[in-house]
Design a protein around this motif. Structure first.
Motif, PDB file in Angstrom:
ATOM      1  N   ILE A  83       0.855  -1.192   0.000  1.00 38.66           N
ATOM      2  CA  ILE A  83       0.000   0.000   0.000  1.00 38.66           C
ATOM      3  C   ILE A  83       0.891   1.242   0.000  1.00 38.66           C
ATOM      4  N   GLY A  84       0.715   2.115  -0.981  1.00 40.39           N
ATOM      5  CA  GLY A  84       1.458   3.367  -1.049  1.00 40.39           C
ATOM      6  C   GLY A  84       0.511   4.546  -0.993  1.00 40.39           C
ATOM      7  N   MET A  85       1.025   5.701  -0.596  1.00 39.83           N
ATOM      8  CA  MET A  85       0.171   6.885  -0.491  1.00 39.83           C
ATOM      9  C   MET A  85       0.886   8.103  -1.055  1.00 39.83           C
ATOM     10  N   VAL A  86       0.189   8.831  -1.909  1.00 39.88           N
ATOM     11  CA  VAL A  86       0.680  10.103  -2.445  1.00 39.88           C
ATOM     12  C   VAL A  86      -0.084  11.200  -1.724  1.00 39.88           C
ATOM     13  N   HIS A  87       0.631  11.946  -0.901  1.00 43.44           N
ATOM     14  CA  HIS A  87      -0.011  12.922  -0.034  1.00 43.44           C
ATOM     15  C   HIS A  87      -0.340  14.200  -0.792  1.00 43.44           C
ATOM     16  N   GLN A  88      -1.331  14.929  -0.262  1.00 43.07           N
ATOM     17  CA  GLN A  88      -1.725  16.201  -0.874  1.00 43.07           C
ATOM     18  C   GLN A  88      -0.549  17.174  -0.869  1.00 43.07           C
ATOM     19  N   HIS A  89       0.188  17.207   0.228  1.00 41.62           N
ATOM     20  CA  HIS A  89       1.387  18.039   0.325  1.00 41.62           C
ATOM     21  C   HIS A  89       2.581  17.100   0.211  1.00 41.62           C
ATOM     22  N   PHE A  90       3.347  17.257  -0.861  1.00 39.60           N
ATOM     23  CA  PHE A  90       4.361  16.284  -1.222  1.00 39.60           C
ATOM     24  C   PHE A  90       5.405  16.117  -0.121  1.00 39.60           C
ATOM     25  N   GLU A 162       1.055  -2.032  -4.773  1.00 35.73           N
ATOM     26  CA  GLU A 162      -0.004  -2.541  -5.640  1.00 35.73           C
ATOM     27  C   GLU A 162      -1.278  -1.722  -5.479  1.00 35.73           C
ATOM     28  N   VAL A 163      -1.400  -1.051  -4.339  1.00 31.87           N
ATOM     29  CA  VAL A 163      -2.536  -0.172  -4.051  1.00 31.87           C
ATOM     30  C   VAL A 163      -1.987   1.227  -3.814  1.00 31.87           C
ATOM     31  N   LEU A 164      -2.489   2.209  -4.558  1.00 30.43           N
ATOM     32  CA  LEU A 164      -2.045   3.594  -4.411  1.00 30.43           C
ATOM     33  C   LEU A 164      -3.192   4.452  -3.894  1.00 30.43           C
ATOM     34  N   ILE A 165      -2.964   5.160  -2.800  1.00 33.63           N
ATOM     35  CA  ILE A 165      -3.926   6.127  -2.276  1.00 33.63           C
ATOM     36  C   ILE A 165      -3.461   7.514  -2.704  1.00 33.63           C
ATOM     37  N   LEU A 166      -4.310   8.269  -3.385  1.00 32.42           N
ATOM     38  CA  LEU A 166      -3.986   9.641  -3.788  1.00 32.42           C
ATOM     39  C   LEU A 166      -4.951  10.591  -3.097  1.00 32.42           C
ATOM     40  N   ASP A 167      -4.396  11.509  -2.317  1.00 30.88           N
ATOM     41  CA  ASP A 167      -5.200  12.442  -1.530  1.00 30.88           C
ATOM     42  C   ASP A 167      -5.233  13.798  -2.225  1.00 30.88           C
ATOM     43  N   GLU A 168      -6.403  14.183  -2.745  1.00 32.04           N
ATOM     44  CA  GLU A 168      -6.580  15.464  -3.437  1.00 32.04           C
ATOM     45  C   GLU A 168      -5.429  15.724  -4.403  1.00 32.04           C
ATOM     46  N   PRO A 169      -5.227  14.851  -5.393  1.00 33.66           N
ATOM     47  CA  PRO A 169      -4.001  14.929  -6.200  1.00 33.66           C
ATOM     48  C   PRO A 169      -3.940  16.081  -7.183  1.00 33.66           C
ATOM     49  N   THR A 170      -5.067  16.733  -7.499  1.00 35.22           N
ATOM     50  CA  THR A 170      -5.032  17.783  -8.523  1.00 35.22           C
ATOM     51  C   THR A 170      -5.082  19.191  -7.946  1.00 35.22           C
ATOM     52  N   LEU A 188      -1.716   2.885 -14.928  1.00 39.29           N
ATOM     53  CA  LEU A 188      -1.498   2.093 -13.718  1.00 39.29           C
ATOM     54  C   LEU A 188      -2.589   1.040 -13.558  1.00 39.29           C
ATOM     55  N   LYS A 189      -3.827   1.447 -13.803  1.00 33.59           N
ATOM     56  CA  LYS A 189      -4.948   0.501 -13.708  1.00 33.59           C
ATOM     57  C   LYS A 189      -4.790  -0.619 -14.731  1.00 33.59           C
ATOM     58  N   ASP A 190      -4.427  -0.265 -15.954  1.00 29.78           N
ATOM     59  CA  ASP A 190      -4.249  -1.272 -16.999  1.00 29.78           C
ATOM     60  C   ASP A 190      -3.136  -2.261 -16.664  1.00 29.78           C
ATOM     61  N   GLU A 191      -2.167  -1.806 -15.851  1.00 30.22           N
ATOM     62  CA  GLU A 191      -1.077  -2.689 -15.428  1.00 30.22           C
ATOM     63  C   GLU A 191      -1.438  -3.481 -14.176  1.00 30.22           C
ATOM     64  N   GLY A 192      -2.695  -3.354 -13.740  1.00 34.01           N
ATOM     65  CA  GLY A 192      -3.162  -4.155 -12.613  1.00 34.01           C
ATOM     66  C   GLY A 192      -3.099  -3.477 -11.265  1.00 34.01           C
ATOM     67  N   LYS A 193      -2.670  -2.210 -11.215  1.00 39.34           N
ATOM     68  CA  LYS A 193      -2.628  -1.495  -9.946  1.00 39.34           C
ATOM     69  C   LYS A 193      -4.041  -1.064  -9.537  1.00 39.34           C
ATOM     70  N   THR A 194      -4.219  -0.886  -8.240  1.00 40.55           N
ATOM     71  CA  THR A 194      -5.503  -0.442  -7.690  1.00 40.55           C
ATOM     72  C   THR A 194      -5.321   0.970  -7.141  1.00 40.55           C
ATOM     73  N   ILE A 195      -6.240   1.876  -7.505  1.00 45.40           N
ATOM     74  CA  ILE A 195      -6.117   3.284  -7.120  1.00 45.40           C
ATOM     75  C   ILE A 195      -7.284   3.668  -6.229  1.00 45.40           C
ATOM     76  N   LEU A 196      -6.975   4.299  -5.087  1.00 51.09           N
ATOM     77  CA  LEU A 196      -7.985   4.934  -4.240  1.00 51.09           C
ATOM     78  C   LEU A 196      -7.812   6.436  -4.369  1.00 51.09           C
ATOM     79  N   LEU A 197      -8.803   7.112  -4.904  1.00 48.78           N
ATOM     80  CA  LEU A 197      -8.716   8.544  -5.212  1.00 48.78           C
ATOM     81  C   LEU A 197      -9.611   9.332  -4.262  1.00 48.78           C
ATOM     82  N   ILE A 198      -8.990  10.153  -3.426  1.00 45.73           N
ATOM     83  CA  ILE A 198      -9.729  11.008  -2.493  1.00 45.73           C
ATOM     84  C   ILE A 198      -9.789  12.407  -3.088  1.00 45.73           C
ATOM     85  N   THR A 199     -10.971  12.897  -3.357  1.00 40.19           N
ATOM     86  CA  THR A 199     -11.100  14.229  -3.959  1.00 40.19           C
ATOM     87  C   THR A 199     -12.465  14.814  -3.618  1.00 40.19           C
TER      88      THR A 199
END
Length: 518
Positions: A83-90, A162-170, A188-199
């Motif tokens: 499980i990985g996470m991309v934070h709103q503030h890098f 394998e699972v990416l959490i993105l918090d308010e990425p835009t 990423l999805k096509d390569e089998g990754k799972t994305i959780l998008l918080i927005t």
């Protein structure tokens, strides 16, 4: 697609003192999907994702990863589970290179056994496989935010997420950068990754997700297949009532100029020009929006016009009076006396004193007004009476003027600031990020108030990083890039056109835009 969910949460509960942030949350996230999670501020989205990523421990409930029940004690454990996470503030070190940032914290990885050269080869493979190309030798501080975000995603992929959490990425991206991010997410999805998008942006949910879950007041109230729902339904699920998503306004009827800015230049504390020879006009009865990615001079422009920041040079004409800003000693109180209101971009830093009661904040900056005086003392009865009237008119909740402002939600705090400034009947209103951190129901209310002020013949200068907000509210749109105004468009401004200008590209010449609107 696998039958076993990538992530499953069962009856997750989390409380902070008396606040029940997550209440019996159930969530199923399919492998290889993009799953959106939306909800108002305080709905519990971030708390739930923080539990999944190991920042918080749930009070009770179960977390399943690939069908196995796990206990995620910290973020290192979450990473080990994929499980990985991309934070709103890098979370990047500015003076490190891309490669150094990617391997930072993963020094015990087998990929570093052969040194940085091996890690660089792995990074190159990830860049090519997922279309996340970025120079591994570049320093983070030299990269635009869109590329910095790619580095954050690469960090997670380098750790085998394998699972990416993105918090308010835009939140810090131009429209073009956001579109490119969505392409990357689909790769990423096509390569089998799972994305959780918080927005909080419903348009993004509809554009990129397969499934969307809606949270309200700590509970999961609905999950929908994105193709089978609408923005209107999702907004109603978020708020619990129907919401008007578009700004309802008639065409503007602009009158005489009420604010004229001529050749304004502002130098910041580092000696860098933040505003460069900017000129424009705001007329009575119109909203002029300033679009741009955060950090391109909009904040410095607003603060200078409000009397908070000193100008290097330039002139300001307000209601017919010309002021040489370079030589002026006028401050914020003086500008208020000239019938200019100001809703600052950061309500906590500039707009409110959170330890004060609501009624005290309702006159902040106007406390010397004779209407609030009783001899040498302040007339608290009058102040509280006015506060009660503003609370009712602006639907501020809870309706208690004695309550500390810190106890109000972000949307209601913003209403307190707006009520204070609008009820002083300014001829010119400067508004910075009017709906930042504000719930969707309060956004509708705030937009309606600004349009009413415009229709009453006032001039409004609006700064917002939300392009939909700029396009919905503005009668004219100015675009700022690198401290300059690089273009002007009408109320029907095209999103792609504005996006190019925001990125510093003149769409007519396909080159960096220069100059300003005179």
């Amino acid at each position: 697609m696998s039958e076993t969910p990538a992530i499953e949460l069962r009856k997750i509960n989390k409380s902070f003192g008396p606040v029940h942030a997550n209440k019996d949350i159930d969530l199923v996230v399919k492998k290889g999907s993009i799953h959106g999670i939306i909800g108002e501020n305080g709905a519990g989205k971030s708390t739930l994702m923080s539990i999944l990523y190991g920042f918080y421990n749930a009070d009770d409930g179960d977390i399943l990863v690939d069908g196995r029940t796990v206990t995620i004690s910290d973020s290192k454990h979450a990473i080990a589970l994929g499980i990985g996470m991309v934070h709103q503030h890098f979370m990047l070190v500015d003076n490190f290179s891309v490669l150094e940032n990617v391997v930072l914290g993963a020094e015990d990885s087998g990929l570093l056994a052969g040194g940085l050269a091996r890690a660089k080869r792995e990074l190159k493979r990830l860049e090519e496989e997922y279309e996340l190309r970025v120079d591994p030798e570049a320093l983070i501080q030299d990269l635009p935010v869109g590329l910095q975000q790619r580095v954050e995603i690469l960090k997670a992929l380098y750790r085998s997420a394998e699972v990416l959490i993105l918090d308010e990425p835009t939140g810090v991206l131009t429209p073009a950068e956001a579109d490119h991010l969505f392409k990357i997410l689909n790769v990423l999805k096509d390569e089998g990754k799972t994305i959780l998008l918080i927005t909080h942006k419903l348009r993004e949910i509809m554009a990129v997700t397969d499934t969307v879950s809606v949270m309200r007041r700590g509970e999961m109230v609905a999950t929908r297949e994105t193709a089978g729902t609408t923005m209107e339904e999702l907004a109603e699920l978020m708020v619990g009532r129907s919401v008007l998503l578009r700004v309802d306004k008639k065409p503007a009827e602009p009158g005489a100029p009420v604010l004229e800015v001529e050749n304004l230049t502002v130098t910041d504390k580092r000696g860098v020009q933040a505003v460069k020879d900017v000129s424009f006009t705001v007329r009575a009865g119109e909203i002029v929006g300033i679009a741009g990615v955060s950090g391109n001079g909009q904040s410095e422009l607003l603060e200078t016009l409000a009397g908070i920041r000193k100008a290097t040079s330039g002139k300001l004409k307000i209601n017919g009076e010309t002021i040489d800003l370079g030589a002026s000693t006028l401050d914020a109180a003086d500008m208020r006396d000239k019938n200019m209101g100001h809703v600052p971009e950061d309500r906590h830093r500039m707009g409110l004193i959170n330890s004060f009661a609501e009624y005290e904040n309702s006159i902040l900056g106007y406390h010397r007004d004779p209407a609030y005086s009783k001899g040498l003392l302040m007339d608290l009865a009058v102040i509280r009476k006015n506060a009660v009237a503003e609370i009712e008119k602006y639907d501020i909740r809870p309706p208690n003027p004695m309550l500390k402002t810190a106890s109000f939600s972000g949307g209601n705090q913003q209403k307190i600031v707006l009520a204070r400034e609008i009820e002083r009947d300014p001829q010119v209103l400067l508004v910075g990020q009017p709906t930042r951190g504000v719930d969707i129901g309060a956004i509708e209310f705030i937009h309606r108030r600004l349009v009413e002020l415009r229709d009453a013949g006032k001039g409004i200068l609006l700064v917002s990083v939300e392009l939909d907000e700029i396009r919905g509210l503005s009668d004219r749109v100015l675009v700022m890039f690198d401290g300059r105004i690089v273009g002007e468009r009408g109320a029907d401004a095209d999103e792609g056109d504005l996006g190019l200008l925001m990125a510093g590209v003149d769409d007519t010449h396909s080159a960096p835009a220069e100059g300003g609107v005179q």
